[in-house]
Design a protein around this motif. Structure first.
Motif, PDB file in Angstrom:
ATOM      1  N   ALA A 181       0.830  -1.211   0.000  1.00  0.00           N
ATOM      2  CA  ALA A 181       0.000   0.000   0.000  1.00  0.00           C
ATOM      3  C   ALA A 181       0.858   1.252   0.000  1.00  0.00           C
ATOM      4  O   ALA A 181       0.515   2.256  -0.639  1.00  0.00           O
ATOM      5  CB  ALA A 181      -0.921  -0.008   1.222  1.00  0.00           C
ATOM      6  N   ALA A 182       1.990   1.204   0.724  1.00  0.00           N
ATOM      7  CA  ALA A 182       2.878   2.370   0.771  1.00  0.00           C
ATOM      8  C   ALA A 182       3.583   2.583  -0.559  1.00  0.00           C
ATOM      9  O   ALA A 182       3.729   3.724  -1.024  1.00  0.00           O
ATOM     10  CB  ALA A 182       3.903   2.190   1.894  1.00  0.00           C
ATOM     11  N   THR A 183       4.015   1.497  -1.193  1.00  0.00           N
ATOM     12  CA  THR A 183       4.815   1.627  -2.416  1.00  0.00           C
ATOM     13  C   THR A 183       3.963   1.795  -3.676  1.00  0.00           C
ATOM     14  O   THR A 183       4.510   2.152  -4.724  1.00  0.00           O
ATOM     15  CB  THR A 183       5.737   0.404  -2.596  1.00  0.00           C
ATOM     16  OG1 THR A 183       4.967  -0.794  -2.509  1.00  0.00           O
ATOM     17  CG2 THR A 183       6.815   0.383  -1.532  1.00  0.00           C
ATOM     18  N   VAL A 184       2.654   1.565  -3.608  1.00  0.00           N
ATOM     19  CA  VAL A 184       1.831   1.781  -4.804  1.00  0.00           C
ATOM     20  C   VAL A 184       1.871   3.253  -5.206  1.00  0.00           C
ATOM     21  O   VAL A 184       1.816   3.595  -6.395  1.00  0.00           O
ATOM     22  CB  VAL A 184       0.377   1.300  -4.580  1.00  0.00           C
ATOM     23  CG1 VAL A 184      -0.413   2.241  -3.671  1.00  0.00           C
ATOM     24  CG2 VAL A 184      -0.350   1.140  -5.920  1.00  0.00           C
ATOM     25  N   HIS A 185       2.014   4.127  -4.211  1.00  0.00           N
ATOM     26  CA  HIS A 185       2.163   5.564  -4.478  1.00  0.00           C
ATOM     27  C   HIS A 185       3.500   5.821  -5.177  1.00  0.00           C
ATOM     28  O   HIS A 185       3.575   6.597  -6.139  1.00  0.00           O
ATOM     29  CB  HIS A 185       2.090   6.330  -3.148  1.00  0.00           C
ATOM     30  CG  HIS A 185       1.718   7.763  -3.306  1.00  0.00           C
ATOM     31  ND1 HIS A 185       1.515   8.604  -2.236  1.00  0.00           N
ATOM     32  CD2 HIS A 185       1.513   8.536  -4.399  1.00  0.00           C
ATOM     33  CE1 HIS A 185       1.206   9.805  -2.667  1.00  0.00           C
ATOM     34  NE2 HIS A 185       1.190   9.794  -3.969  1.00  0.00           N
ATOM     35  N   ASP A 186       4.569   5.171  -4.680  1.00  0.00           N
ATOM     36  CA  ASP A 186       5.890   5.314  -5.305  1.00  0.00           C
ATOM     37  C   ASP A 186       5.861   4.863  -6.754  1.00  0.00           C
ATOM     38  O   ASP A 186       6.382   5.551  -7.644  1.00  0.00           O
ATOM     39  CB  ASP A 186       6.934   4.460  -4.574  1.00  0.00           C
ATOM     40  CG  ASP A 186       7.072   4.829  -3.117  1.00  0.00           C
ATOM     41  OD1 ASP A 186       6.545   5.871  -2.729  1.00  0.00           O
ATOM     42  OD2 ASP A 186       7.707   4.061  -2.374  1.00  0.00           O
ATOM     43  N   MET A 187       5.285   3.676  -6.974  1.00  0.00           N
ATOM     44  CA  MET A 187       5.290   3.101  -8.316  1.00  0.00           C
ATOM     45  C   MET A 187       4.553   4.011  -9.303  1.00  0.00           C
ATOM     46  O   MET A 187       5.007   4.227 -10.431  1.00  0.00           O
ATOM     47  CB  MET A 187       4.647   1.708  -8.310  1.00  0.00           C
ATOM     48  CG  MET A 187       5.344   0.684  -7.432  1.00  0.00           C
ATOM     49  SD  MET A 187       7.060   0.409  -7.888  1.00  0.00           S
ATOM     50  CE  MET A 187       7.904   1.086  -6.444  1.00  0.00           C
ATOM     51  N   PHE A 188       3.411   4.531  -8.870  1.00  0.00           N
ATOM     52  CA  PHE A 188       2.648   5.432  -9.738  1.00  0.00           C
ATOM     53  C   PHE A 188       3.469   6.671 -10.073  1.00  0.00           C
ATOM     54  O   PHE A 188       3.558   7.079 -11.248  1.00  0.00           O
ATOM     55  CB  PHE A 188       1.335   5.830  -9.058  1.00  0.00           C
ATOM     56  CG  PHE A 188       0.597   6.931  -9.754  1.00  0.00           C
ATOM     57  CD1 PHE A 188      -0.130   6.686 -10.903  1.00  0.00           C
ATOM     58  CD2 PHE A 188       0.641   8.236  -9.271  1.00  0.00           C
ATOM     59  CE1 PHE A 188      -0.803   7.712 -11.566  1.00  0.00           C
ATOM     60  CE2 PHE A 188      -0.031   9.259  -9.921  1.00  0.00           C
ATOM     61  CZ  PHE A 188      -0.750   8.998 -11.064  1.00  0.00           C
ATOM     62  N   ASN A 189       4.085   7.285  -9.060  1.00  0.00           N
ATOM     63  CA  ASN A 189       4.837   8.523  -9.288  1.00  0.00           C
ATOM     64  C   ASN A 189       6.052   8.287 -10.178  1.00  0.00           C
ATOM     65  O   ASN A 189       6.347   9.090 -11.075  1.00  0.00           O
ATOM     66  CB  ASN A 189       5.276   9.121  -7.953  1.00  0.00           C
ATOM     67  CG  ASN A 189       4.119   9.757  -7.199  1.00  0.00           C
ATOM     68  OD1 ASN A 189       3.169  10.245  -7.806  1.00  0.00           O
ATOM     69  ND2 ASN A 189       4.181   9.744  -5.889  1.00  0.00           N
ATOM     70  N   TRP A 190       6.771   7.179  -9.959  1.00  0.00           N
ATOM     71  CA  TRP A 190       7.939   6.886 -10.794  1.00  0.00           C
ATOM     72  C   TRP A 190       7.521   6.615 -12.239  1.00  0.00           C
ATOM     73  O   TRP A 190       8.189   7.073 -13.183  1.00  0.00           O
ATOM     74  CB  TRP A 190       8.701   5.684 -10.235  1.00  0.00           C
ATOM     75  CG  TRP A 190       9.653   6.036  -9.140  1.00  0.00           C
ATOM     76  CD1 TRP A 190       9.555   5.726  -7.818  1.00  0.00           C
ATOM     77  CD2 TRP A 190      10.886   6.775  -9.265  1.00  0.00           C
ATOM     78  NE1 TRP A 190      10.622   6.223  -7.108  1.00  0.00           N
ATOM     79  CE2 TRP A 190      11.458   6.866  -7.971  1.00  0.00           C
ATOM     80  CE3 TRP A 190      11.553   7.360 -10.344  1.00  0.00           C
ATOM     81  CZ2 TRP A 190      12.673   7.530  -7.739  1.00  0.00           C
ATOM     82  CZ3 TRP A 190      12.754   8.026 -10.105  1.00  0.00           C
ATOM     83  CH2 TRP A 190      13.299   8.098  -8.820  1.00  0.00           C
ATOM     84  N   LEU A 191       6.439   5.873 -12.436  1.00  0.00           N
ATOM     85  CA  LEU A 191       5.966   5.605 -13.793  1.00  0.00           C
ATOM     86  C   LEU A 191       5.562   6.894 -14.504  1.00  0.00           C
ATOM     87  O   LEU A 191       5.859   7.080 -15.694  1.00  0.00           O
ATOM     88  CB  LEU A 191       4.791   4.625 -13.762  1.00  0.00           C
ATOM     89  CG  LEU A 191       5.138   3.165 -13.450  1.00  0.00           C
ATOM     90  CD1 LEU A 191       3.865   2.353 -13.188  1.00  0.00           C
ATOM     91  CD2 LEU A 191       5.928   2.543 -14.598  1.00  0.00           C
ATOM     92  N   CYS A 192       4.889   7.783 -13.774  1.00  0.00           N
ATOM     93  CA  CYS A 192       4.496   9.069 -14.364  1.00  0.00           C
ATOM     94  C   CYS A 192       5.721   9.871 -14.789  1.00  0.00           C
ATOM     95  O   CYS A 192       5.751  10.460 -15.873  1.00  0.00           O
ATOM     96  CB  CYS A 192       3.682   9.882 -13.355  1.00  0.00           C
ATOM     97  SG  CYS A 192       2.011   9.276 -13.095  1.00  0.00           S
TER      98      CYS A 192
END
Length: 574
Positions: A181-192
């Motif tokens: 749940a914490a890293t789903v935010h990271d993954m989205f931001n890095w992909l963007c």
């Protein structure tokens, strides 16, 4: 407990290849969803079956538990506020000096990494974006080089989530869900960033769209005077302002080149450190330790209380509320509604970190599914742009340029939502990547700390250092690395989904040394270090036993020594 993580390395390995493997793959049963919400047992004792004493206790607990939960949440949010202040004291002036280096910021990759590092240092994307907006308003920085910094701020703000997730390491499955749940935010931001930063550098997409909107506004020299309605700050400030009060404008002044780098940013006033002779770094270090201790204690009690409260009918009601979907032909709008809710709540509390950190434990305990948290997280990304818009409206300089940058921030997040949520096939990318990270941390719990240090400190610092050598050097190093990473990802996917299309040698990574295809060697090192520490503690205890003249002390020490000698204790996997 048997590990449920089958993909705990950067490059997964299969032990066998050949026709028998192909047949096993074709007939293998469907994998169990490790992130599915578990069944809730209906073990509530009915009111009519309770004794009078049990009814009184039930009523008292029903009243006290929510009150205690609200109190713990209040302390939890206050500790996040103090944590932010601690990071500002430790690195706020350094962040201001970094943002004042205009020549470096002309490199978009350097600007991106500065945005990450500055936001990690001040523990608030709202603060870092407001600083950048004020610099643009003061015409110290132009809009185009400021856009990558804003992108980096989106990445840096997720560090708080990761810290909060580590409070649930005690339970393997809870930690799996919480870290994902914490890293789903990271993954989205890095992909963007990976998609939109090159697009912005090549085409100026965000700048041109924002500029077109600005051109439609009436030409006027009047600047906005709107103040930031920090609703949550009004509740936490009575407590946090008694602990420490900082002059945020001092960091802005340093970034603008107007402030003194050696001046303290601690305000004079009625708080614990108003008359202190300590340096800013010493006060920041003390507050960092204290706030982390309070944060972890509050989080531990919050999780325990949630477990106690969310049982039976209440748990089913909470799950239905958080994970419910719209019925009929409008069912597909459920995710969009969640995005709007996330944006609204983030605007209300004026912090995406606080909002996402508050719901991360709920994913850990199984109240919210990670696929429902994902749109809430996207909404918080959009909601946090409200701070930069308000900063632009309150600017005393070039309103149009600062407002243009705020719109770039808004459209960056909206474009990301369109790419990785509206386009359904791409929606699974950040979610699956986050689940992959959750599986790794469930298998190797030390990986969470390694991820935190590498992704938010070492990697941005390394890329920033390389970018200082020039664009050619940066391209020459990063492009081959990115190509290699993409190739490994593609091969991994094919190994899992379509192994027949690969050459027999590439159907597994067994031809590579173990340290290149598995985290197991590093895990053995961590366990070895841990065991040595335990043994040193044991030996120290035995030496104390020999020096002590008290027979009673010998008995107590023997009990402790036996506890450490227990094979089960020594062999527990970190």
């Amino acid at each position: 407990m048997k590990s449920s993580c089958s993909s705990s390395t950067l490059v997964e390995s299969s032990k066998r290849t050949g026709p028998e493997v192909d047949s096993e793959i074709e007939t293998a049963p469907a994998e169990v969803d490790l992130y599915a919400l578990t069944d809730i047992p209906d073990d509530d004792k009915k009111w009519k079956d309770m004794s009078d004493k049990e009814r009184i206790i039930w009523v008292l607990l029903a009243i006290l538990k929510p009150i205690l939960l609200v109190g713990l949440l209040y302390l939890f949010i206050c500790s996040l506020d103090v944590l932010s202040a601690a990071f500002k004291l430790l690195g706020g002036k350094a962040a201001g000096e970094a943002l004042s280096n205009n020549e470096v910021l002309l490199n978009p990759v350097a600007g991106l990494m500065i945005g990450v590092l500055v936001t990690v240092l001040v523990q608030s994307s709202s603060t870092s974006t407001s600083i950048v907006v004020s610099m643009v308003s003061a015409e110290i920085l132009t809009v185009k080089p400021a856009i990558p910094i804003i992108m980096g701020a989106n990445i840096g703000t997720t560090v708080t989530n990761t810290i909060v997730a580590m409070g649930q390491t005690a339970d393997r499955n809870q930690f799996r869900r919480a870290f994902a749940a914490a890293t789903v935010h990271d993954m989205f931001n890095w992909l963007c960033v990976i998609v939109l930063l090159p697009v912005e550098v090549i085409s100026g997409y965000l700048f041109e769209v924002s500029n077109a909107i600005i051109q439609t506004l009436p030409s006027t020299e009047n600047n906005g005077t709107s103040e930031n309605p920090e609703f949550l700050k009004a509740l936490t400030k009575p407590l946090t302002s008694r602990i420490v009060s900082l002059d945020n404008s001092a960091i802005n002044d340093i970034a603008k080149g107007e402030g003194q780098a050696n001046a303290s940013i601690i305000k004079k006033g009625d708080h614990l450190f108003s008359e202190t002779t300590w340096s800013d770094g010493s006060v920041g270090a003390l507050l960092l330790v204290a706030s982390l201790v309070v944060l972890c204690i509050c989080l531990a009690f919050i999780v325990k209380l949630l477990h106690s409260i969310l049982k039976g009918k209440i748990a089913r009601l909470a799950r239905k509320l958080f994970n419910g979907k719209l019925d009929g032909c409008v069912g597909f709008l459920s995710g969009l509604v969640a995005i709007v809710v996330g944006a609204g709540l983030t605007i209300l509390v004026q912090s995406s970190s606080i909002f996402t950190s508050a719901i991360t434990p709920l994913v850990g305990v199984g109240v919210i599914h990670i696929e429902r948290m994902y749109p809430l997280t996207l909404g918080s990304n959009i909601g946090t742009t409200g701070t930069s818009i308000l900063a632009a409206l309150a600017s005393s300089g070039n309103f149009y340029e600062s407002f243009k940058l705020s719109l770039c921030h808004l459209f960056f997040n909206i474009t990301g939502v369109f790419l990785f949520f509206i386009i359904y096939p791409l929606r699974k990318l950040p979610i699956n990547a986050a689940k992959y990270m959750g599986n790794i941390t469930a298998e190797y719990r030390w990986f969470a700390i390694a991820y935190l240090i590498c992704m938010f400190f070492l990697l941005p610092a390394l890329v920033f250092a390389i970018s200082l050598a020039g664009v050619n050097v940066l391209i020459g190093i990063l492009v081959p690395c990115l190509v290699l990473i993409v190739a490994i990802i593609i091969i991994n996917v094919l190994q899992n989904k379509r192994p027949k299309v690969l050459p027999s040698k590439l159907r597994s990574w067994d031809f590579l040394p173990e340290w290149m295809r598995s985290l197991a060697p590093y895990d053995r090192i961590v366990i070895s270090v841990k065991n040595k520490i335990v043994c040193n503690c044991e030996n120290s205890g035995k030496e104390d036993d020999k020096e002590s003249p008290s027979d009673e002390f010998y008995k107590i020490s023997d009990v402790k020594s036996n506890a450490f000698d227990n094979d089960a204790f020594i062999s527990v996997k970190f």
